[in-house]
Design a protein around this motif. Structure first.
Motif, PDB file in Angstrom:
ATOM      1  N   PHE A 135      -1.745   6.666   4.209  1.00 18.96           N
ATOM      2  CA  PHE A 135      -2.611   5.546   3.839  1.00 18.96           C
ATOM      3  C   PHE A 135      -3.632   5.265   4.940  1.00 18.96           C
ATOM      4  CE2 PHE A 135      -3.217   0.933   4.545  1.00 18.96           C
ATOM      5  CZ  PHE A 135      -3.995   0.634   3.439  1.00 18.96           C
ATOM      6  N   LEU A 136      -3.187   5.217   6.190  1.00 12.89           N
ATOM      7  CA  LEU A 136      -4.085   4.887   7.290  1.00 12.89           C
ATOM      8  C   LEU A 136      -5.114   5.984   7.532  1.00 12.89           C
ATOM      9  CD1 LEU A 136      -1.506   3.301   9.753  1.00 12.89           C
ATOM     10  CD2 LEU A 136      -3.274   2.103   8.455  1.00 12.89           C
ATOM     11  N   GLN A 137      -4.713   7.220   7.371  1.00 12.05           N
ATOM     12  CA  GLN A 137      -5.661   8.315   7.575  1.00 12.05           C
ATOM     13  C   GLN A 137      -6.728   8.347   6.484  1.00 12.05           C
ATOM     14  OE1 GLN A 137      -2.642  11.280   7.876  1.00 12.05           O
ATOM     15  NE2 GLN A 137      -2.364  11.013  10.072  1.00 12.05           N
ATOM     16  N   LYS A 138      -6.342   8.016   5.271  1.00 13.67           N
ATOM     17  CA  LYS A 138      -7.344   7.922   4.198  1.00 13.67           C
ATOM     18  C   LYS A 138      -8.249   6.710   4.417  1.00 13.67           C
ATOM     19  CE  LYS A 138      -4.712  10.380   0.665  1.00 13.67           C
ATOM     20  NZ  LYS A 138      -3.985  10.292  -0.629  1.00 13.67           N
ATOM     21  N   PHE A 140     -10.478   4.166  -3.421  1.00 13.24           N
ATOM     22  CA  PHE A 140      -9.449   4.173  -2.384  1.00 13.24           C
ATOM     23  C   PHE A 140      -8.464   3.018  -2.593  1.00 13.24           C
ATOM     24  CE2 PHE A 140      -8.189   2.045   1.568  1.00 13.24           C
ATOM     25  CZ  PHE A 140      -7.322   2.991   2.084  1.00 13.24           C
ATOM     26  N   ILE A 141      -8.988   1.831  -2.853  1.00  9.62           N
ATOM     27  CA  ILE A 141      -8.110   0.672  -3.047  1.00  9.62           C
ATOM     28  C   ILE A 141      -7.234   0.877  -4.269  1.00  9.62           C
ATOM     29  CG2 ILE A 141      -8.079  -1.796  -3.585  1.00  9.62           C
ATOM     30  CD1 ILE A 141     -10.694  -1.976  -1.916  1.00  9.62           C
ATOM     31  N   GLN A 142      -7.819   1.377  -5.347  1.00  9.37           N
ATOM     32  CA  GLN A 142      -7.036   1.611  -6.555  1.00  9.37           C
ATOM     33  C   GLN A 142      -5.953   2.652  -6.317  1.00  9.37           C
ATOM     34  OE1 GLN A 142      -7.569  -0.005  -9.904  1.00  9.37           O
ATOM     35  NE2 GLN A 142      -5.454   0.631  -9.558  1.00  9.37           N
ATOM     36  N   ASP A 143      -6.298   3.719  -5.604  1.00  8.23           N
ATOM     37  CA  ASP A 143      -5.305   4.764  -5.315  1.00  8.23           C
ATOM     38  C   ASP A 143      -4.205   4.228  -4.401  1.00  8.23           C
ATOM     39  OD1 ASP A 143      -6.762   6.509  -6.844  1.00  8.23           O
ATOM     40  OD2 ASP A 143      -7.752   7.487  -5.138  1.00  8.23           O
ATOM     41  N   SER A 144      -4.559   3.341  -3.480  1.00  7.04           N
ATOM     42  CA  SER A 144      -3.562   2.786  -2.555  1.00  7.04           C
ATOM     43  C   SER A 144      -2.561   1.900  -3.285  1.00  7.04           C
ATOM     44  CB  SER A 144      -4.251   1.979  -1.447  1.00  7.04           C
ATOM     45  OG  SER A 144      -5.130   2.794  -0.694  1.00  7.04           O
ATOM     46  N   ILE A 145      -3.060   1.134  -4.222  1.00  7.92           N
ATOM     47  CA  ILE A 145      -2.188   0.254  -5.005  1.00  7.92           C
ATOM     48  C   ILE A 145      -1.360   1.059  -5.995  1.00  7.92           C
ATOM     49  CG2 ILE A 145      -2.165  -1.601  -6.708  1.00  7.92           C
ATOM     50  CD1 ILE A 145      -4.727  -2.662  -5.381  1.00  7.92           C
ATOM     51  N   ALA A 175       0.823  -1.215   0.000  1.00  3.72           N
ATOM     52  CA  ALA A 175       0.000   0.000   0.000  1.00  3.72           C
ATOM     53  C   ALA A 175       0.854   1.261   0.000  1.00  3.72           C
ATOM     54  CB  ALA A 175      -0.931   0.007   1.209  1.00  3.72           C
ATOM     55  N   VAL A 176       2.162   1.105   0.197  1.00  5.92           N
ATOM     56  CA  VAL A 176       3.100   2.228   0.117  1.00  5.92           C
ATOM     57  C   VAL A 176       4.363   1.718  -0.577  1.00  5.92           C
ATOM     58  CG1 VAL A 176       2.225   3.267   2.259  1.00  5.92           C
ATOM     59  CG2 VAL A 176       4.230   1.757   2.338  1.00  5.92           C
ATOM     60  N   ASP A 177       5.212   2.635  -0.994  1.00  2.64           N
ATOM     61  CA  ASP A 177       6.502   2.258  -1.561  1.00  2.64           C
ATOM     62  C   ASP A 177       7.423   1.877  -0.400  1.00  2.64           C
ATOM     63  OD1 ASP A 177       8.960   1.997  -2.732  1.00  2.64           O
ATOM     64  OD2 ASP A 177       8.883   3.881  -3.849  1.00  2.64           O
ATOM     65  N   LYS A 178       7.657   0.591  -0.229  1.00  3.26           N
ATOM     66  CA  LYS A 178       8.401   0.135   0.943  1.00  3.26           C
ATOM     67  C   LYS A 178       9.888   0.435   0.856  1.00  3.26           C
ATOM     68  CE  LYS A 178       8.736  -4.569  -0.912  1.00  3.26           C
ATOM     69  NZ  LYS A 178       8.281  -5.951  -0.722  1.00  3.26           N
ATOM     70  N   LEU A 179      10.362   0.878  -0.299  1.00  2.78           N
ATOM     71  CA  LEU A 179      11.777   1.199  -0.445  1.00  2.78           C
ATOM     72  C   LEU A 179      12.079   2.673  -0.190  1.00  2.78           C
ATOM     73  CD1 LEU A 179      12.728  -0.947  -3.586  1.00  2.78           C
ATOM     74  CD2 LEU A 179      12.802  -1.562  -1.164  1.00  2.78           C
ATOM     75  N   LEU A 180      11.061   3.429   0.172  1.00  7.89           N
ATOM     76  CA  LEU A 180      11.293   4.831   0.525  1.00  7.89           C
ATOM     77  C   LEU A 180      12.189   4.932   1.758  1.00  7.89           C
ATOM     78  CD1 LEU A 180       7.689   6.325   0.190  1.00  7.89           C
ATOM     79  CD2 LEU A 180       9.666   6.912  -1.255  1.00  7.89           C
ATOM     80  N   GLY A 236     -19.644   2.296  -2.516  1.00  4.05           N
ATOM     81  CA  GLY A 236     -18.920   1.247  -3.222  1.00  4.05           C
ATOM     82  C   GLY A 236     -17.856   1.814  -4.143  1.00  4.05           C
ATOM     83  N   LYS A 237     -18.212   2.847  -4.891  1.00  2.00           N
ATOM     84  CA  LYS A 237     -17.237   3.468  -5.797  1.00  2.00           C
ATOM     85  C   LYS A 237     -16.102   4.102  -5.004  1.00  2.00           C
ATOM     86  CE  LYS A 237     -16.725   6.877  -9.504  1.00  2.00           C
ATOM     87  NZ  LYS A 237     -15.560   7.523  -8.864  1.00  2.00           N
ATOM     88  N   ALA A 238     -16.427   4.770  -3.896  1.00  2.00           N
ATOM     89  CA  ALA A 238     -15.384   5.388  -3.082  1.00  2.00           C
ATOM     90  C   ALA A 238     -14.426   4.343  -2.528  1.00  2.00           C
ATOM     91  CB  ALA A 238     -16.018   6.176  -1.932  1.00  2.00           C
ATOM     92  N   THR A 239     -14.966   3.183  -2.152  1.00  2.00           N
ATOM     93  CA  THR A 239     -14.113   2.107  -1.646  1.00  2.00           C
ATOM     94  C   THR A 239     -13.180   1.606  -2.736  1.00  2.00           C
ATOM     95  OG1 THR A 239     -15.852   1.451  -0.084  1.00  2.00           O
ATOM     96  CG2 THR A 239     -14.112  -0.148  -0.537  1.00  2.00           C
ATOM     97  N   ALA A 240     -13.742   1.373  -3.924  1.00  2.00           N
ATOM     98  CA  ALA A 240     -12.912   0.905  -5.042  1.00  2.00           C
ATOM     99  C   ALA A 240     -11.861   1.942  -5.413  1.00  2.00           C
ATOM    100  CB  ALA A 240     -13.794   0.570  -6.246  1.00  2.00           C
TER     101      ALA A 240
END
Length: 617
Positions: free
Chosen positions: A428-431, A453-458, A411-416, A447-451
């Motif tokens: 990510f957690l606040q959103k 959010f998931i798309q933006d997180s990925i 959900a985040v760039d782990k190499l940052l 439903g659209k807002a959930t989708a």
């Protein structure tokens, strides 16, 4: 599973004394066993041909005035937190003293016929007939298993009866009461000559839930005076004989709902907020075809067909459990869906279309322990996990319980660098917190807002880890593909290594024997660690709360198979609701361990800074 926990080498004089004393129920001996059982034949949904389980049993051999009697219960069936495959407690009798006395003089004389009856609080009664034979009674069968140390054949026929009209019998088909059918006498005429199901008339066999299992002894412990074992009578309760793992039902989140507020998040405080059952907006946005991609799906298919890598040699697989569905799956194997059993005729065709998989859920995991070739030590990284289940291409809406694919996205760039990574995690957690508030309020557009959010997180990140689990051959087998162990971020199959034990690319019930072998070759701290793993995988009761302990059942200590077969529901942690339990209305069933692990991760989120732009509209 096993209805017979071993008959003891008892003193002949003691038996004769008990008989003449007419000591009905007089205890002769008590034994506890761990067996490994391979199911070679089955005709019902609770057990699959090809299944392999470690099982733990308690058996009390008692005297009887006319026949020997026994009490029996099990601690584990290798099915984890699945609903019982038959009542936990059963009491009954053996066919004759002659059979028992002969068996007592030699392990090779095991030819014992058992009959028992057990009632459940849901109004079910199961009549069980089971015949135990030494494997040498089948000289032309089971050669490979015999060579591997398997010694007994367990043949069982269970007949379920409804004691009241509203009886619920779990994953079993129950019959109306009938005075015209005796489930003990009707099958017993075939006991002397039985070899396979083909020896039983089909119409008669269809009345029973039947199975043939082959058994290998792992441990055997006779009760000593100093042992403080609870007896059958002290352990028994009608409630514990329920055909549901949770006799009183369970909430979708298993009641794990203590608000975790230390992070400062306003809405995202309970595990249920992290678990998103599939809904139309999510199914439409995240079909497996697009989330896994053509190349990733091809890699999974190769894995399922016995080729995790291009140069893989199945002869070198430590557990000897390589899965090749193109060769190993036959019509003797079957799909299950609830109580429905369907022979498998075209497994490759069924699994080769990503459109045959349905999204079950999306799970937000706020702090997943993750190793990486770029890390010096594991880090906790927030993940988005998507779980897919195989569906029938022939029967619309029928969910098969034999194949699952899990996708993990960072959900985040782990190499940052650490400061930027902490900021990205907080964002990510606040959103996610804002989304939770929106979902709690409900209304159009959720439903659209959930989708979204998931798309933006990925984002544009490809799937990081793919894990699959299959019981298409009967045996639960697990495999993992990951980019984390490749500097170029290629999605590759990963050998599964835990506590220094390499179980190979395929994880199954054969992992634990590899741990036992490793214990015999090590000493000191390493040996103690391995022994602790096996102890943690040994339930002390069927409904042992340790099955759900996320501090013990962790991905760094246990293999995939070990965790799933201790804590999953018959090897599965999340699946579509089969509809058998009318008390469960959610679209899915998830194990208690899933929610306890989410709760653990929620409780570890530190205090976050003030959200910036976290609203989800």
């Amino acid at each position: 599973m096993l209805k017979f926990a071993g008959i003891l080498l008892v003193c002949f004089i003691g038996i004769i004394f008990a008989i003449f004393a007419l000591a009905d129920g007089y205890p002769l001996s008590i034994v506890r066993h761990r067996w490994q059982e391979v199911i070679t034949e089955s005709n019902h949904a609770a057990l699959r041909p090809g299944s392999v389980y470690d099982i733990l049993t308690h058996f009390e051999q008692n005297a009887g005035r006319t026949r020997p009697k026994f009490n029996y219960f099990f601690f584990d069936t290798g099915l984890g937190a699945a609903d019982p495959i038959y009542p936990v407690f059963q009491a009954g009798y053996q066919q004759s003293w002659a059979q028992l006395i002969k068996a007592g003089f030699s392990e090779d004389n095991r030819h014992l016929d058992h009959f028992s009856t057990g009632d459940t609080p849901e109004g079910c009664r199961v009549h069980s007939v089971y015949w135990v034979r030494h494997i040498d009674e089948f000289p032309d069968m089971y050669a490979d298993l015999r060579a591997d140390g398997y010694s007994l054949i367990d043949i069982s026929f269970d007949y379920y009866v409804k004691l009241r009209p509203d009886a619920l019998c779990g994953k079993h088909i129950a019959h109306e009461p009938s005075e015209d059918f005796d489930p003990f006498k009707s099958i017993y005429g075939y006991a002397a000559t039985f070899k396979t199901f083909a020896d039983i008339p089909p119409d008669l066999l269809a009345r029973y839930e039947a199975k043939v299992g082959v058994l290998k002894l792992i441990t055997e412990n006779f009760k000593r005076p100093e042992d403080k074992w609870a007896s059958y009578d002290r352990s028994f309760s009608l409630r514990e004989n329920s055909m549901w793992f949770y006799p009183d039902g369970f909430a979708p989140d298993h009641g794990i709902d203590t608000p975790r507020k230390q992070s400062g998040l306003r809405f995202l405080t309970q595990p249920k907020h992290l678990f998103l059952g599939a809904e139309p907006a999510l199914e439409d946005r995240f079909p497996l075809r697009s989330t896994l991609g053509e190349n990733g799906f091809s890699r999974v298919l190769d894995y399922l067909k016995g080729k995790p890598t291009s140069d893989f040699d199945p002869k070198k697989e430590p557990g000897g459990d390589t899965l090749d569905i193109s060769r190993q799956v036959t019509p003797k194997n079957f799909y299950t869906s609830g109580t429905t059993v369907e022979p498998i005729h075209d497994v490759v065709g069924d699994v080769s279309d990503p459109g045959h998989f349905k999204l079950v859920s999306v799970i937000l995991r706020p702090g997943e322990p993750e190793s990486d070739v770029h890390f010096s030590a594991p880090r906790e990284i927030p993940h988005v996990r998507m779980i897919y289940q195989l569906m029938s291409p022939r029967f619309p809406g029928r969910a098969y319980e034999q194949l699952f694919i899990h996708l993990n996205f960072d959900a985040v760039d782990k190499l940052l660098p650490a400061p930027q990574r902490r900021h990205a995690v907080a964002d990510f957690l606040q959103k996610a917190d804002a989304l939770t508030g929106l979902r709690e309020r409900g209304g159009p557009g959720v439903g659209k807002a959930t989708a979204d959010f998931i798309q933006d997180s990925i984002g544009s990140r490809p799937v990081q880890t793919v894990s699959w689990s299959s019981s298409l051959t009967g045996l639960w087998v697990f495999g993992i593909l990951s980019r984390s162990h490749d500097a170029d971020r290629i999605l590759d199959a990963v050998p599964i290594v835990r506590q220094g034990v390499n179980v190979g690319y395929y994880s199954s019930a054969y992992d634990t024997p590899l741990f036992r072998l490793a214990i015999g070759k090590t000493d000191g701290h390493e040996k103690a660690n391995l022994e602790k793993v096996l102890d943690d995988l040994t339930p002390r009761a069927y409904r042992d709360p340790r099955r759900h302990d996320p501090e013990v059942l962790t991905v760094d200590r246990l293999t995939c198979a070990q965790c799933h077969q201790m804590a999953g529901r018959d090897g599965v942690h999340v699946l579509l609701n089969d509809g058998l339990d009318p008390r469960i209305a959610a679209s899915y069933k998830a194990s208690e361990h899933v929610f306890r692990e989410l709760d653990r991760q929620l409780s570890r989120i530190p205090l976050l800074g003030r959200p910036e732009g976290a609203d989800v509209r």
